[in-house]
Design an enzyme around this catalytic site. Structure first.
Site, PDB file in Angstrom:
ATOM      1  CD  GLU A   1      -2.933  -0.986   2.355  1.00  0.00           C
ATOM      2  OE1 GLU A   1      -4.060  -0.546   2.114  1.00  0.00           O
ATOM      3  OE2 GLU A   1      -2.567  -1.325   3.498  1.00  0.00           O
TER       4      GLU A   1
ATOM      5  CB  ILE B   1      -9.033   5.116   7.320  1.00  0.00           C
ATOM      6  CG1 ILE B   1      -9.678   3.932   8.017  1.00  0.00           C
ATOM      7  CG2 ILE B   1      -8.548   4.747   5.934  1.00  0.00           C
ATOM      8  CD1 ILE B   1     -10.907   3.375   7.253  1.00  0.00           C
ATOM      9  CD  GLU B   2      -9.055   3.227  12.462  1.00  0.00           C
ATOM     10  OE1 GLU B   2      -8.311   3.254  11.471  1.00  0.00           O
ATOM     11  OE2 GLU B   2      -9.642   2.192  12.855  1.00  0.00           O
TER      12      GLU B   2
ATOM     13  CE  LYS C   1      -6.738   1.566   2.671  1.00  0.00           C
ATOM     14  NZ  LYS C   1      -5.817   0.997   3.685  1.00  0.00           N
TER      15      LYS C   1
ATOM     16  CE1 TYR D   1     -19.438  24.355  -2.518  1.00  0.00           C
ATOM     17  CE2 TYR D   1     -21.129  24.999  -0.936  1.00  0.00           C
ATOM     18  CZ  TYR D   1     -20.659  24.964  -2.235  1.00  0.00           C
ATOM     19  OH  TYR D   1     -21.388  25.531  -3.236  1.00  0.00           O
TER      20      TYR D   1
END
Ligand SMILES: Nc1nc2c(c(=O)[nH]1)N=C([C@H](O)[C@@H](O)CO)CN2
Length: 117
Positions: A21, A72-73, A98, A53
């Site tokens: 990854e 991802i946390e 993900k 935004y």
């Protein structure tokens, strides 16, 4: 409570715990909810009073692509902190998906809420 939303924002990132990854970016998908009083912007038709935004999306892109991360946390936590600090948002919900992570799943994700409504 009013909100400003960013849905299905796709940002390519170096993200993951496995060696493979680290060699190529993969998409992360962000769903963001931000508490914001939209009445002043509506009453004046003034972007200066709105939670922009577009600016939030650009800031998230810069944050995510700044450096590799494993979880991802970590991205979710850093995104929430950026939105609260740089854009003066009192409450935020961040979901980070993900979609390429688990072949048999459409997506995997974490979701966090930070701040008070
Ligand atoms: N809770 C999490 N579990 C896992 C993560 C993560 O970021 N948060 N990441 C991985 C791997 O990077 C995986 O996405 C590779 O398919 C495994 N579990």
């Amino acid at each position: 409570m009013d909100k400003v939303l960013i849905e299905q924002l796709v940002i390519d990132a170096y993200i993951g715990v496995y060696d493979w990854e680290h060699d190529a970016p993969q998409p992360l998908v962000f769903d963001i909810e931000m508490a914001w009083d939209n009445k002043p912007a509506a009453a004046t038709d003034d972007i200066a009073l709105a939670l922009d935004y577009d600016k939030v999306s650009q800031a998230l892109q810069k944050l995510v692509q700044d450096r590799p991360r494993q979880l991802i946390e970590t991205i979710a936590e850093e995104a929430a902190a950026l939105i609260q600090t740089d854009f003066k948002v009192s409450w935020v919900r961040v979901k980070v998906g993900k979609p390429k992570a688990v072949a048999a799943a459409q997506t995997v994700a974490v979701e966090i809420e930070r701040g008070s409504k």
